[in-house]
Design a protein around this motif. Structure first.
Motif, PDB file in Angstrom:
ATOM      1  N   ALA A   1      50.016  37.864  34.291  1.00  0.00           N
ATOM      2  CA  ALA A   1      50.796  39.105  34.310  1.00  0.00           C
ATOM      3  C   ALA A   1      50.867  39.707  35.707  1.00  0.00           C
ATOM      4  O   ALA A   1      51.788  40.472  36.006  1.00  0.00           O
ATOM      5  N   ARG A   2      49.908  39.345  36.576  1.00  0.00           N
ATOM      6  CA  ARG A   2      49.911  39.895  37.933  1.00  0.00           C
ATOM      7  C   ARG A   2      51.149  39.461  38.723  1.00  0.00           C
ATOM      8  O   ARG A   2      51.547  40.134  39.672  1.00  0.00           O
ATOM      9  N   VAL A   3      51.726  38.333  38.334  1.00  0.00           N
ATOM     10  CA  VAL A   3      52.860  37.806  39.095  1.00  0.00           C
ATOM     11  C   VAL A   3      54.122  37.676  38.244  1.00  0.00           C
ATOM     12  O   VAL A   3      55.156  37.215  38.730  1.00  0.00           O
ATOM     13  N   ALA A   4      54.052  38.101  36.997  1.00  0.00           N
ATOM     14  CA  ALA A   4      55.146  37.853  36.055  1.00  0.00           C
ATOM     15  C   ALA A   4      56.441  38.545  36.458  1.00  0.00           C
ATOM     16  O   ALA A   4      57.533  38.063  36.127  1.00  0.00           O
ATOM     17  N   ASP A   5      56.362  39.645  37.177  1.00  0.00           N
ATOM     18  CA  ASP A   5      57.568  40.418  37.485  1.00  0.00           C
ATOM     19  C   ASP A   5      58.232  40.008  38.795  1.00  0.00           C
ATOM     20  O   ASP A   5      59.221  40.618  39.205  1.00  0.00           O
ATOM     21  N   ASN A   6      57.688  39.004  39.467  1.00  0.00           N
ATOM     22  CA  ASN A   6      58.255  38.581  40.747  1.00  0.00           C
ATOM     23  C   ASN A   6      58.910  37.216  40.588  1.00  0.00           C
ATOM     24  O   ASN A   6      58.217  36.200  40.476  1.00  0.00           O
ATOM     25  N   PRO A   7      60.243  37.127  40.589  1.00  0.00           N
ATOM     26  CA  PRO A   7      60.915  35.841  40.364  1.00  0.00           C
ATOM     27  C   PRO A   7      60.720  34.857  41.512  1.00  0.00           C
ATOM     28  O   PRO A   7      61.011  33.659  41.354  1.00  0.00           O
TER      29      PRO A   7
ATOM     30  N   GLY B   1      47.812  26.828  41.115  1.00  0.00           N
ATOM     31  CA  GLY B   1      48.099  27.807  42.147  1.00  0.00           C
ATOM     32  C   GLY B   1      49.477  28.397  41.988  1.00  0.00           C
ATOM     33  O   GLY B   1      50.096  28.314  40.918  1.00  0.00           O
ATOM     34  N   TYR B   2      49.966  28.989  43.084  1.00  0.00           N
ATOM     35  CA  TYR B   2      51.267  29.646  43.076  1.00  0.00           C
ATOM     36  C   TYR B   2      51.997  29.399  44.393  1.00  0.00           C
ATOM     37  O   TYR B   2      51.377  29.215  45.448  1.00  0.00           O
ATOM     38  N   ARG B   3      53.313  29.419  44.308  1.00  0.00           N
ATOM     39  CA  ARG B   3      54.174  29.393  45.484  1.00  0.00           C
ATOM     40  C   ARG B   3      54.978  30.683  45.532  1.00  0.00           C
ATOM     41  O   ARG B   3      55.546  31.097  44.518  1.00  0.00           O
ATOM     42  N   TYR B   4      54.998  31.308  46.706  1.00  0.00           N
ATOM     43  CA  TYR B   4      55.884  32.438  46.966  1.00  0.00           C
ATOM     44  C   TYR B   4      57.067  31.873  47.741  1.00  0.00           C
ATOM     45  O   TYR B   4      56.946  31.496  48.891  1.00  0.00           O
ATOM     46  N   LYS B   5      58.208  31.807  47.092  1.00  0.00           N
ATOM     47  CA  LYS B   5      59.369  31.132  47.644  1.00  0.00           C
ATOM     48  C   LYS B   5      59.895  31.840  48.889  1.00  0.00           C
ATOM     49  O   LYS B   5      59.933  33.064  48.957  1.00  0.00           O
ATOM     50  N   ALA B   6      60.316  31.041  49.863  1.00  0.00           N
ATOM     51  CA  ALA B   6      60.894  31.577  51.086  1.00  0.00           C
ATOM     52  C   ALA B   6      62.156  32.376  50.793  1.00  0.00           C
ATOM     53  O   ALA B   6      62.970  31.983  49.951  1.00  0.00           O
ATOM     54  N   GLN B   7      62.316  33.470  51.493  1.00  0.00           N
ATOM     55  CA  GLN B   7      63.521  34.288  51.390  1.00  0.00           C
ATOM     56  C   GLN B   7      64.449  33.899  52.546  1.00  0.00           C
ATOM     57  O   GLN B   7      64.183  34.227  53.702  1.00  0.00           O
ATOM     58  N   THR B   8      65.489  33.177  52.217  1.00  0.00           N
ATOM     59  CA  THR B   8      66.426  32.688  53.227  1.00  0.00           C
ATOM     60  C   THR B   8      67.842  33.133  52.889  1.00  0.00           C
ATOM     61  O   THR B   8      68.167  33.403  51.724  1.00  0.00           O
ATOM     62  N   LEU B   9      68.670  33.192  53.904  1.00  0.00           N
ATOM     63  CA  LEU B   9      70.073  33.542  53.715  1.00  0.00           C
ATOM     64  C   LEU B   9      70.843  32.320  53.221  1.00  0.00           C
ATOM     65  O   LEU B   9      70.400  31.180  53.399  1.00  0.00           O
ATOM     66  N   PRO B  10      71.987  32.519  52.572  1.00  0.00           N
ATOM     67  CA  PRO B  10      72.793  31.372  52.120  1.00  0.00           C
ATOM     68  C   PRO B  10      73.077  30.410  53.279  1.00  0.00           C
ATOM     69  O   PRO B  10      73.478  30.833  54.361  1.00  0.00           O
ATOM     70  N   GLY B  11      72.830  29.147  53.036  1.00  0.00           N
ATOM     71  CA  GLY B  11      73.044  28.136  54.054  1.00  0.00           C
ATOM     72  C   GLY B  11      71.838  27.857  54.924  1.00  0.00           C
ATOM     73  O   GLY B  11      71.803  26.848  55.642  1.00  0.00           O
TER      74      GLY B  11
ATOM     75  N   LEU C   1      41.474  30.652  50.199  1.00  0.00           N
ATOM     76  CA  LEU C   1      40.963  31.937  49.740  1.00  0.00           C
ATOM     77  C   LEU C   1      39.499  32.162  50.079  1.00  0.00           C
ATOM     78  O   LEU C   1      38.737  31.219  50.302  1.00  0.00           O
ATOM     79  N   GLY C   2      39.104  33.429  50.057  1.00  0.00           N
ATOM     80  CA  GLY C   2      37.701  33.781  50.107  1.00  0.00           C
ATOM     81  C   GLY C   2      37.030  33.458  48.786  1.00  0.00           C
ATOM     82  O   GLY C   2      37.680  33.147  47.784  1.00  0.00           O
ATOM     83  N   ASN C   3      35.691  33.564  48.760  1.00  0.00           N
ATOM     84  CA  ASN C   3      34.969  33.043  47.607  1.00  0.00           C
ATOM     85  C   ASN C   3      34.969  33.966  46.396  1.00  0.00           C
ATOM     86  O   ASN C   3      34.483  33.575  45.338  1.00  0.00           O
ATOM     87  N   ALA C   4      35.526  35.159  46.505  1.00  0.00           N
ATOM     88  CA  ALA C   4      35.633  36.041  45.334  1.00  0.00           C
ATOM     89  C   ALA C   4      37.087  36.335  45.006  1.00  0.00           C
ATOM     90  O   ALA C   4      37.390  37.340  44.373  1.00  0.00           O
ATOM     91  N   MET C   5      37.982  35.447  45.442  1.00  0.00           N
ATOM     92  CA  MET C   5      39.411  35.624  45.233  1.00  0.00           C
ATOM     93  C   MET C   5      39.960  34.521  44.340  1.00  0.00           C
ATOM     94  O   MET C   5      39.431  33.412  44.322  1.00  0.00           O
ATOM     95  N   ILE C   6      41.037  34.828  43.624  1.00  0.00           N
ATOM     96  CA  ILE C   6      41.763  33.794  42.890  1.00  0.00           C
ATOM     97  C   ILE C   6      43.253  33.901  43.208  1.00  0.00           C
ATOM     98  O   ILE C   6      43.724  34.910  43.728  1.00  0.00           O
ATOM     99  N   ALA C   7      43.975  32.859  42.858  1.00  0.00           N
ATOM    100  CA  ALA C   7      45.353  32.705  43.322  1.00  0.00           C
ATOM    101  C   ALA C   7      46.276  33.815  42.833  1.00  0.00           C
ATOM    102  O   ALA C   7      47.048  34.385  43.618  1.00  0.00           O
ATOM    103  N   ASP C   8      46.244  34.127  41.534  1.00  0.00           N
ATOM    104  CA  ASP C   8      47.220  35.105  41.035  1.00  0.00           C
ATOM    105  C   ASP C   8      46.934  36.512  41.549  1.00  0.00           C
ATOM    106  O   ASP C   8      47.805  37.375  41.568  1.00  0.00           O
ATOM    107  N   GLN C   9      45.717  36.742  41.996  1.00  0.00           N
ATOM    108  CA  GLN C   9      45.346  38.024  42.580  1.00  0.00           C
ATOM    109  C   GLN C   9      45.903  38.183  43.994  1.00  0.00           C
ATOM    110  O   GLN C   9      46.244  39.293  44.422  1.00  0.00           O
TER     111      GLN C   9
END
Length: 258
Positions: free
Chosen positions: A34-40, A57-67, A78-86
């Motif tokens: 749910a931490r990432v559900a609202d970000n397409p 894991g997760y990919r944050y897609k590059a924001q590029t212009l058309p073409g 990550l650090g040792n108290a972190m997880i990907a969706d966080q």
């Protein structure tokens, strides 16, 4: 082929390494999509290691212009108290610069399979980087705290990269029963011109006495060193303005093509 029993062996003491990772991972939050559900722009990814462990894991897609094409990738360790969706949402600045940004849970963390072992983390990242390098033209690495130590060891084994940032990593593990070869300070390449090492004077997790040696040695080998007088541990800075300045420093260094 590397077998899990070999990759997941302890190198810092049979009991100590198991105990420390059990304690560290207990401090990490439980996975929650749910931490990432609202970000397409954020999508799930998986990686199957040579010893048949599935890492999530997760990919944050590059924001590029058309073409326009994606400029490359950034992989965060990550650090040792972190997880990907966080943490994946924190990589928005890289997406805005046109890079696909990736985070994977270490084995044994979040939804990733396997046992929590530092040797395995390093080998996993060597494999992930080798795979991503075949998919993208530009190869950028960013490690924080324990993740910085993972990245340092990856670089020390000759992995191909364009630029890397190590943020607030311990200089050494050997005083705590680990072998010398694991010490990040022993893994900085002789030509470190494409590396930045960041430390924080206000770091309440790993103080300057634990991080300064790595920065100094890296600078002696040509790296860019930066000590933030008002920096705490990564993502723990006291003010949003300090965090923003730190992230801009990191993004600008990695994005710089000389």
């Amino acid at each position: 082929m590397s077998f899990a029993s070999e990759r997941e062996e302890t190198v810092c003491g049979w009991l100590k390494e198991r105990f420390m990772f059990a304690m560290w991972s207990a401090a990490a939050p439980s996975p929650d999509r749910a931490r990432v559900a609202d970000n397409p722009l954020i999508t799930s990814v998986q990686f199957r290691t040579a010893d048949n462990r599935l890492l999530h894991g997760y990919r944050y897609k590059a924001q590029t212009l058309p073409g326009e094409t994606t400029r490359g990738y950034i992989l965060m360790a990550l650090g040792n108290a972190m997880i990907a969706d966080q943490m994946i949402s924190q990589l928005q600045p890289f997406s805005e610069r046109g890079y696909d940004a990736f985070i994977y849970d270490y084995r044994g963390y979040g939804r990733s399979e396997g046992k929590r072992r530092i040797k395995a983390f390093i080998q996993d990242y060597i494999e992930i980087i080798a795979f991503l390098n075949t998919q993208y033209e530009r190869h950028l690495l960013y490690g924080v705290s324990l993740g910085g130590a993972v990245i340092a060891n990856v670089l020390g084994q000759g992995t191909q990269f364009d630029r890397a940032v190590i943020d607030s990593s311990p200089s050494r593990f050997s005083p705590y029963g680990c072998p010398d070869w694991l010490d990040p300070v022993n893994n900085i390449p002789d030509n470190a011109a494409d590396i930045m090492v960041i430390t924080g004077s206000m770091d309440t997790v790993l103080g300057p006495e634990m991080t300064t040696e790595l920065r100094d040695v890296a600078v002696q080998k040509g790296a860019t060193g930066f000590n933030g007088s008002d920096y705490n541990h990564p993502f723990m800075d006291s003010h949003s303005s300090v965090h923003s300045q730190r992230m801009n420093l990191i993004v600008n260094f990695l994005d710089n093509r000389h």
